[in-house]
Enzyme design. Structure first.
Site, mmCIF file in Angstrom:
data_model
loop_
_atom_site.group_PDB
_atom_site.id
_atom_site.type_symbol
_atom_site.label_atom_id
_atom_site.label_comp_id
_atom_site.label_asym_id
_atom_site.label_seq_id
_atom_site.Cartn_x
_atom_site.Cartn_y
_atom_site.Cartn_z
ATOM 1 N N GLY A 62 2.410 2.443 -3.075
ATOM 2 C CA GLY A 62 2.636 2.983 -4.416
ATOM 3 C C GLY A 62 3.005 1.944 -5.458
ATOM 4 N N ARG A 101 -8.328 3.939 -4.365
ATOM 5 C CA ARG A 101 -9.368 4.430 -3.469
ATOM 6 C C ARG A 101 -9.417 5.956 -3.437
ATOM 7 N NH1 ARG A 101 -9.476 5.622 2.021
ATOM 8 N NH2 ARG A 101 -7.202 5.591 1.881
ATOM 9 N N LYS A 102 -8.369 6.584 -2.893
ATOM 10 C CA LYS A 102 -8.347 8.052 -2.820
ATOM 11 C C LYS A 102 -7.120 8.647 -3.492
ATOM 12 C CE LYS A 102 -11.074 9.257 1.252
ATOM 13 N NZ LYS A 102 -11.023 9.911 2.566
ATOM 14 N N GLY A 103 -5.985 7.978 -3.326
ATOM 15 C CA GLY A 103 -4.757 8.450 -3.972
ATOM 16 C C GLY A 103 -4.238 9.769 -3.450
ATOM 17 N N LYS A 128 0.805 -1.230 0.000
ATOM 18 C CA LYS A 128 0.000 0.000 0.000
ATOM 19 C C LYS A 128 0.836 1.277 0.000
ATOM 20 C CE LYS A 128 -3.449 -2.402 -0.441
ATOM 21 N NZ LYS A 128 -4.039 -2.417 -1.767
ATOM 22 N N MET A 178 -5.455 7.165 -14.144
ATOM 23 C CA MET A 178 -5.090 5.759 -13.888
ATOM 24 C C MET A 178 -6.271 4.970 -13.314
ATOM 25 S SD MET A 178 -1.496 4.641 -12.188
ATOM 26 C CE MET A 178 -2.018 3.111 -11.409
ATOM 27 N N SER A 196 -4.892 2.638 4.010
ATOM 28 C CA SER A 196 -5.148 2.041 2.700
ATOM 29 C C SER A 196 -5.322 0.524 2.842
ATOM 30 C CB SER A 196 -3.986 2.371 1.751
ATOM 31 O OG SER A 196 -4.209 1.821 0.487
ATOM 32 N N HIS A 217 7.324 -7.129 -2.407
ATOM 33 C CA HIS A 217 7.081 -6.612 -1.060
ATOM 34 C C HIS A 217 8.033 -7.283 -0.059
ATOM 35 C CE1 HIS A 217 3.553 -4.367 -2.097
ATOM 36 N NE2 HIS A 217 2.697 -5.359 -2.099
ATOM 37 N N TYR A 241 6.013 7.938 -1.857
ATOM 38 C CA TYR A 241 4.680 8.172 -2.429
ATOM 39 C C TYR A 241 4.367 9.670 -2.343
ATOM 40 C CZ TYR A 241 -0.460 7.694 -2.743
ATOM 41 O OH TYR A 241 -1.782 7.797 -3.092
ATOM 42 N N TRP A 272 -0.493 -7.123 -13.339
ATOM 43 C CA TRP A 272 0.136 -8.296 -12.711
ATOM 44 C C TRP A 272 0.946 -9.123 -13.709
ATOM 45 C CZ3 TRP A 272 -5.165 -7.365 -12.352
ATOM 46 C CH2 TRP A 272 -5.979 -8.041 -13.295
HETATM 47 N N1 LIG Z 1 -1.907 7.071 -9.806
HETATM 48 C C1 LIG Z 1 -1.991 7.056 -8.476
HETATM 49 N N2 LIG Z 1 -1.916 8.219 -7.785
HETATM 50 C C2 LIG Z 1 -2.008 8.240 -6.431
HETATM 51 N N3 LIG Z 1 -2.203 7.131 -5.677
HETATM 52 C C3 LIG Z 1 -2.300 5.960 -6.329
HETATM 53 C C4 LIG Z 1 -2.178 5.848 -7.734
HETATM 54 N N4 LIG Z 1 -2.305 4.534 -8.081
HETATM 55 C C5 LIG Z 1 -2.502 3.848 -6.927
HETATM 56 N N5 LIG Z 1 -2.503 4.716 -5.876
HETATM 57 C C6 LIG Z 1 -2.773 4.421 -4.452
HETATM 58 O O1 LIG Z 1 -1.840 3.492 -3.936
HETATM 59 C C7 LIG Z 1 -2.503 2.732 -2.893
HETATM 60 C C8 LIG Z 1 -2.411 1.254 -3.236
HETATM 61 O O2 LIG Z 1 -1.072 0.896 -2.938
HETATM 62 P P1 LIG Z 1 -0.326 -0.283 -3.691
HETATM 63 O O3 LIG Z 1 -0.532 -0.175 -5.128
HETATM 64 O O4 LIG Z 1 1.061 -0.283 -3.161
HETATM 65 O O5 LIG Z 1 -1.104 -1.558 -3.131
HETATM 66 S S1 LIG Z 1 -0.529 -3.054 -3.134
HETATM 67 O O6 LIG Z 1 0.555 -3.131 -2.153
HETATM 68 O O7 LIG Z 1 -0.100 -3.398 -4.475
HETATM 69 O O8 LIG Z 1 -1.711 -3.858 -2.687
HETATM 70 C C9 LIG Z 1 -3.962 3.207 -2.842
HETATM 71 O O9 LIG Z 1 -3.981 4.239 -1.865
HETATM 72 P P2 LIG Z 1 -5.303 4.705 -1.112
HETATM 73 O O10 LIG Z 1 -6.096 5.456 -2.125
HETATM 74 O O11 LIG Z 1 -4.804 5.593 -0.017
HETATM 75 O O12 LIG Z 1 -5.999 3.478 -0.574
HETATM 76 C C10 LIG Z 1 -4.127 3.736 -4.275
HETATM 77 O O13 LIG Z 1 -5.176 4.640 -4.416
#
Ligand SMILES: Nc1ncnc2c1ncn2[C@@H]1O[C@H](COP(=O)(O)OS(=O)(=O)O)[C@@H](OP(=O)(O)O)[C@H]1O
Length: 342
Positions: free
Chosen positions: A102, A304-306, A100, A279, A185, A155, A240, A128
Site C-alpha cells: 500500500g 495491477r488489480k488493487g 507491496k 489513481m 503483487s 520499507h 491495506y 518518488w
Molecule cells: N489506489 C489504490 N487502491 C488499491 N490498491 C492500490 C492502489 N494504489 C496502489 N495499489 C496496489 O498496491 C500494490 C503496490 O504496492 P506498493 O505501492 O506498496 O508497492 S511498492 O512496495 O511501493 O513497490 C499493487 O497491488 P496489486 O494490484 O495487488 O499488485 C497496487 O495495485
C-alpha cells in the site's frame, strides 16, 4: 491491542528513477564487498546457511545491507548511511510498509490529507519526489525541497531506523497487507521490473518469500520489528484491507491521527481521487513515467488489480496450507489480529 488491531487500523525505494530523473547516483563501488556470493560477505554474516541461501539467489542487481536484500538501482551504502544518521523533525510523517502493501496508495493519500485535499501536488509531482523513500539515493537530492510537514516512506525494519525517530515527535503510519497478496503483487512486479531478477515460477518465488530471500527480508520479521517499535501513540497501525473495505473511514482515522480533522466532504473527495480506478490514471503515481527499460508495462502493471484476496487466483490448496502454516508458526505468541485471519 487497540493500536495493534490491524483490522482497524508502513515503502521501500527500489524504483529505477535515479537515472532518468537526472539524479546523480552515488557510487556503488563501496558496496562491492557486501555482495553475496562474495567470500567476504559469507564470512561477515554468522548465519552461514542463511547466507548460502542468499548467495544462490542474489545477483549483481542487489546489495545486502544488514542482512536485507535491496535493489542496487536505488540503494547505496551512502544512501543507507544517510538514512541511519537522519535527524527526524517533530512534524515529520513516516509511512512504513513491507513491499507491496500500500506504499504508493499512501504516497497519494497522506499529502492530500495534510493539505486539505488540494490535488496540485499529487497531479504535478511524481510520487518518488512528493513522498521520497527514506533509504534511497533520491532522498538526499530532494530533501531540501520538501515542504513541512515532510512525508517520507520506508520499507526498512524498525531496528534500522535512526534513534531520532523515537527521540523526536515524528509520526509513523504502518500499513500492512495480507502477506499472500503482497507476495502475489511482488511476483508480478518482479516480472515487469527489469532492475530485479526474474521471479522464477510461482512456487520458487513463494519459497524465497517464506525464507526471506526477497527484497527487505521476511514479512514476519518486518511486522514483528514494527509491532515492538517503542513509539507510543506516535504510531498508527493500519491495513491495506481496511482501506479497500472503507477508504473514507481509513482517511478519517489518518486525518485524526495527523491532527487535522477534515470535513466529511473533503475526505470523500480525497477518497474519490485515491480510488484504484482514478489513481491508476494519474501518471504522477502510476509509474507510467518510468522508461520501459526499467519497468515494462507489457509484462504487468504497477497498479495491477488493487484488490484484497487475489492470492486465491494464484495459490493451490497445498500452497495455501504451507504458506499459512509457515506464517502462523513465525507469528506465534505475537497476539496480532489481522482482517484476513477471519
Ligand atoms: N489506489 C489504490 N487502491 C488499491 N490498491 C492500490 C492502489 N494504489 C496502489 N495499489 C496496489 O498496491 C500494490 C503496490 O504496492 P506498493 O505501492 O506498496 O508497492 S511498492 O512496495 O511501493 O513497490 C499493487 O497491488 P496489486 O494490484 O495487488 O499488485 C497496487 O495495485
Amino acid at each position: 491491542m487497540t493500536h495493534f488491531h490491524f483490522g482497524n487500523c508502513f515503502a521501500l525505494a527500489y524504483f529505477p528513477y535515479t537515472q532518468w530523473a537526472g539524479a546523480v547516483i552515488p557510487s556503488t563501488d563501496a558496496m562491492t564487498h557486501f555482495h553475496f556470493g562474495n567470500c567476504f560477505a559469507l564470512a561477515y554474516f554468522p548465519y552461514t546457511q542463511w547466507a548460502r541461501n542468499m548467495a544462490t539467489t542474489c545477483s549483481d542487481k542487489y546489495i545486502i545491507h544488514r542482512g536485507l536484500l535491496l535493489p542496487k538501482e536505488t540503494h547505496t551504502e551512502e544512501s543507507l548511511r544517510f538514512a541511519a544518521e537522519f535527524e527526524f523533525k517533530n512534524d515529520d510523517v513516516l509511512i512504513v510498509t513491507y513491499p507491496k502493501s500500500g506504499t504508493t496508495w499512501m504516497q497519494e493519500i497522506i499529502p492530500l490529507l495534510l493539505n486539505g485535499g488540494d490535488l496540485t501536488p499529487v497531479t504535478t509531482i511524481p510520487n518518488w519526489d512528493r513522498v521520497p523513500w527514506f533509504e534511497e539515493t533520491r532522498l538526499a537530492l530532494v530533501l531540501d525541497k520538501l515542504k513541512s510537514p515532510r512525508v517520507m516512506v520506508s520499507h526498512l525494519p524498525y531496528n534500522l531506523m535512526p534513534s531520532s525517530l523515537s527521540s523526536s515527535k515524528a509520526k509513523v503510519i504502518y500499513v500492512t497487507r495480507n502477506p499472500k497478496d503482497a507476495m502475489v503483487s511482488s511476483f508480478h512486479f518482479h516480472k515487469m521490473a527489469n532492475f530485479l531478477d526474474d521471479p522464477g515460477n510461482f512456487q520458487e518465488f513463494m519459497d524465497k518469500f517464506l525464507t526471506g530471500q526477497v527484497l527487505f527480508g521476511k514479512w514476519t520479521d518486518h511486522i514483528k520489528s514494527w509491532k515492538h517499535a517503542d513509539l507510543g501513540d506516535r504510531i498508527l497501525y493500519t491495513t491495506y484491507e481496511a482501506m479497500v473495505e472503507n477508504l473514507p473511514g481509513s482517511l478519517g482515522e489518518f486525518s485524526t491521527f495527523l491532527g487535522n480533522d477534515l470535513s466529511e466532504k473533503t475526505l470523500l473527495g480525497i477518497a474519490d481521487h485515491c480510488c484504484f480506478k482514478n489513481m491508476s490514471k494519474n501518471c504522477m503515481s502510476n509509474y507510467s513515467l518510468v522508461p520501459k527499460e526499467f519497468m515494462d508495462p507489457s509484462k504487468s502493471q504497477f497498479l495491477r488489480k488493487g484488490i484484497s484476496g487475489d492470492w486465491k487466483n494464484h495459490f493451490s490448496p497445498e500452497q495455501d496450507l504451507k504458506f499459512s502454516a509457515c506464517i502462523s508458526e513465525e507469528m506465534k505468541g505475537e497476539n496480532l489480529c489481522f482482517p484476513w485471519c477471519g
